[in-house]
Write an enzyme that holds these catalytic residues in place. Sequence first.
Site, mmCIF file in Angstrom:
data_model
loop_
_atom_site.group_PDB
_atom_site.id
_atom_site.type_symbol
_atom_site.label_atom_id
_atom_site.label_comp_id
_atom_site.label_asym_id
_atom_site.label_seq_id
_atom_site.Cartn_x
_atom_site.Cartn_y
_atom_site.Cartn_z
ATOM 1 N N CYS A 159 0.807 -1.220 0.000
ATOM 2 C CA CYS A 159 0.000 0.000 0.000
ATOM 3 C C CYS A 159 0.842 1.273 0.000
ATOM 4 O O CYS A 159 0.305 2.369 -0.033
ATOM 5 C CB CYS A 159 -0.944 -0.023 1.186
ATOM 6 S SG CYS A 159 -2.015 -1.461 1.107
ATOM 7 N N HIS A 201 -2.410 8.605 5.663
ATOM 8 C CA HIS A 201 -2.678 7.307 5.038
ATOM 9 C C HIS A 201 -4.146 6.966 5.334
ATOM 10 O O HIS A 201 -4.859 6.529 4.455
ATOM 11 C CB HIS A 201 -1.711 6.255 5.574
ATOM 12 C CG HIS A 201 -1.780 4.951 4.855
ATOM 13 N ND1 HIS A 201 -1.629 4.849 3.492
ATOM 14 C CD2 HIS A 201 -1.995 3.681 5.294
ATOM 15 C CE1 HIS A 201 -1.746 3.572 3.125
ATOM 16 N NE2 HIS A 201 -1.968 2.849 4.202
ATOM 17 N N GLU A 255 -1.287 5.511 13.163
ATOM 18 C CA GLU A 255 -0.884 6.744 12.478
ATOM 19 C C GLU A 255 -0.978 7.926 13.441
ATOM 20 O O GLU A 255 -0.111 8.788 13.470
ATOM 21 C CB GLU A 255 -1.755 6.973 11.239
ATOM 22 C CG GLU A 255 -1.231 8.103 10.363
ATOM 23 C CD GLU A 255 -1.834 8.130 8.967
ATOM 24 O OE1 GLU A 255 -2.845 7.421 8.726
ATOM 25 O OE2 GLU A 255 -1.299 8.878 8.116
ATOM 26 N N LYS A 308 -8.997 8.953 1.575
ATOM 27 C CA LYS A 308 -9.609 7.615 1.476
ATOM 28 C C LYS A 308 -11.041 7.604 1.997
ATOM 29 O O LYS A 308 -11.797 6.683 1.707
ATOM 30 C CB LYS A 308 -8.762 6.583 2.228
ATOM 31 C CG LYS A 308 -7.412 6.311 1.558
ATOM 32 C CD LYS A 308 -6.660 5.174 2.243
ATOM 33 C CE LYS A 308 -5.299 4.926 1.609
ATOM 34 N NZ LYS A 308 -4.292 5.960 1.995
ATOM 35 N N HIS A 358 -9.425 2.893 -0.538
ATOM 36 C CA HIS A 358 -7.991 2.613 -0.540
ATOM 37 C C HIS A 358 -7.592 2.092 -1.924
ATOM 38 O O HIS A 358 -7.900 0.959 -2.285
ATOM 39 C CB HIS A 358 -7.660 1.584 0.540
ATOM 40 C CG HIS A 358 -6.193 1.442 0.806
ATOM 41 N ND1 HIS A 358 -5.218 1.955 -0.035
ATOM 42 C CD2 HIS A 358 -5.531 0.840 1.829
ATOM 43 C CE1 HIS A 358 -4.027 1.671 0.467
ATOM 44 N NE2 HIS A 358 -4.187 1.003 1.584
ATOM 45 N N PHE A 413 1.311 -3.362 4.118
ATOM 46 C CA PHE A 413 1.596 -4.718 4.597
ATOM 47 C C PHE A 413 3.058 -5.044 4.312
ATOM 48 O O PHE A 413 3.610 -4.605 3.305
ATOM 49 C CB PHE A 413 0.741 -5.745 3.856
ATOM 50 C CG PHE A 413 -0.673 -5.843 4.339
ATOM 51 C CD1 PHE A 413 -1.112 -5.169 5.456
ATOM 52 C CD2 PHE A 413 -1.590 -6.648 3.660
ATOM 53 C CE1 PHE A 413 -2.428 -5.280 5.897
ATOM 54 C CE2 PHE A 413 -2.906 -6.767 4.091
ATOM 55 C CZ PHE A 413 -3.321 -6.080 5.204
#
Lengths: 395, 422
Positions: free
Chosen positions: B172, B312, B323, B344, B349, B408
């Site tokens: 990501c 993010h 975050e 997002k 996403h 990830f």
Amino acid sequence: MSPRDVVITGMGIVSSLGEGADAHWRALTAASPAPVLDRERFAPYTIHPLPEIDWSQQIPRRGDQRQMETWQRLGTYAAGLALDDAGMKGDEALCAAMDLVVAAGGGERDEAVDQAILDASLTRNDHDVLLNEKLTTELRPTLFLAQLSNLLAGNISIVHKVTGSSRTFMGEEGSGVSAIETAAARIRAGQSSHLLVGGAFQTEHSDMLLAYELAGFLHRDDWKPVWQRAASQGGGVITGSGAAFLVLESREHAQRRGREAYASIGPVVSRRSRRNSEPLADGIGAMLDRMSLPEGPLLAVSGASGAHAATQAEEQALSRDGRLVPRGFSSLTGHMKEAQFPFAVALAALAVRHGKAYPAFDTDKEAAFDGVPEAVLATAIGYHCFEGMGLVTKA
Amino acid sequence: MKTTDSFARPVVAVTGMGVVTSLGQGREDNWNALIGGRSGIHPITRFPVDHLATTIAGTVDFLPSSNDGASALTFELANLAAAEAVGQSGLPADDFAGPLFLAAPPVELDWRHRLSLYAGARDHNGNKSLIEAARTAHAMRMFDESQFATIADRLAEQYGTRGLPITLSTACASGATAIQLGIEAIRRGECDRALAIGADGSATAEALIRFSLLSALTTHNDVPEKASRPFSKDRSGFVLAEGAGALVLESLESALARGAEILGIMRGCGEKSDDFHRTRSKPDGSPAIAAVRAALSDAGMAEGEIDYINAHGTSTPENDKMEHLSLSTVFGERIKDVPVSSNKSMIGHTLSAAGAVEAVFSLMTMREGILPPTINYDTPDPAIELDVVPNVKREAQVSTVLSNSFGFGGQNTCLVMAREPE
């Protein structure tokens, strides 16, 4: 010599011939090096299988091993060998500041689930619903992570604590070329002081063969050296499971640690030849011209895949040059896709370190090389696209 | 204008931007939707949703290849974003003359192709018969779909980029990594310009199921446009989405020399891997904290100089908590006064594309002087004290932006952008 020269201070290589630099040097310099083959498991295709590996030697936690399939285990294992070899394994400070570039394809799908879907698809027409039904109930949740391209790098970070920057390049042989090229450029520019770079390929899975065979690239007769497959059935590629990881450092960084290097990486060039509209041999020739190669005979550790057109073009380009003495190592290891170029560079570095050339792997096609190789060329000409080469010299 | 930074490196400017998301095609449509607080999330129609826990997504359904599989759609998304970016830069459309860095999802042979091959196979003994069928089918389109190099190869041909194109994945964080690779190449003096693209058209049933099995997706299906709720107390996972962002990165010197409009400056990038777990971040947040600090230090900036943070902000319980932890650690008490919003909440996403899409939106935020909101912020999470620009856009002078991308496999990449060079 410059403090920012790129030197190789560790390597972790695995193939059907064994594991580690020494095992490969012994196998490849034997009087008549012989391939390790499995002709049965994927007949009519021959492959070079992985040797027996005690994974726990480099991946001590069972939990970590369980989270990976063979491809990731293999890469993580080879990365561990390279770190060990460089004397960096377990050095927290060094590993935490170490950059990582991995050349990767995808991981292994669940063959049993796929086969169940294929079989069920013959008896019903609602294929989209069938997929939902089977995949939601039968896929192992963590398998996704074992398939993700960047999770080889992720596992290397988890298992070996390499936690500087981390980039995964994708794209068959070209990704391995770009990985080495970028890694070397980073060190030369002072963007990295030390770096782990490499890739792994595990061919013992039907999908890995399927991808080649969609364009008929696989060789179907009995084993022959890469340069001699053109007249045989199939497309010429025999695949092999394997991995190659290298620890690269700036000369300055290696000297400060008091490490002796295998060799140094000189110029690396890459190319995207338009194979439909220009002779590939000319493209390879243009790359050789850009390399400013040393005078006299030069050993060329070739990553030729056996794929008919690309291998013939490489043979032509190397012989046209007149000084190059090829050693097509894939005759003995099989084609390792993303790991192909890192593997070629590792073998070139071994020859430079030992001051000795490999004997011909194909006595019909490969000339003897008697001198002491001060520099060795490493090549990877993609079986379908993308090309790269680099010069490995004395450290 | 000074064309090197305080580290004596070439300053990297942005001279072209392109974007496609579920909100539409192009900068203008996307920006208007974003500042209007509109969501692009909708019920899935691309494939049946029987047996699926999540039935909504931010798929891009309005393109000719929207139903042609992940590889075809990813190419089309990348191509559209690149065309807009190169067009805006004023560079020739077919002779870009710099390297290409493409963030793209890992490819696989599409299921419909697997099944059609199998249906035409001579024998039906599972995967072996499939290989046999592949050999006799001569289906080059399927071969291209199975090769990781294909999309970048086609883009390189079309735009006349130089050298071997690089296709990359850092999960990501991929889109941000593509930009970072471009910045680094220009700083090394290898090129005057680079084309960085993040594209992802991989919202297939199997992709959805894989994320679903990891409990990463929200199942708030009832009102799709309310499903993505970054930083809310009732956030429950991300919404799978598609899109592309493209940036023409150029040394400031080269951009000025050809009289190009400077859209913004890439001041710095930073990265730090996490060695804790494959999907969870280290509980103390130290890798994300280190990534933010690395980006600031690479930009030669103190945290006090950041005006806005493009988060993010995935809307998963884990990401948003971590975050917040990392931002509040780096920025201290001041974090409560720095606006932090998540695109997002509207576009979902976009995975491999996210870092590039959000970099485009970050640059537009500075240019337009408007902060896009975090929508669906109805139930604040008391543990996350942030000014998320709740629900409604806000006018603001923004000179600098921090954009975060976490993925990830412990991937953490942060970019610092500015309106002007130092």
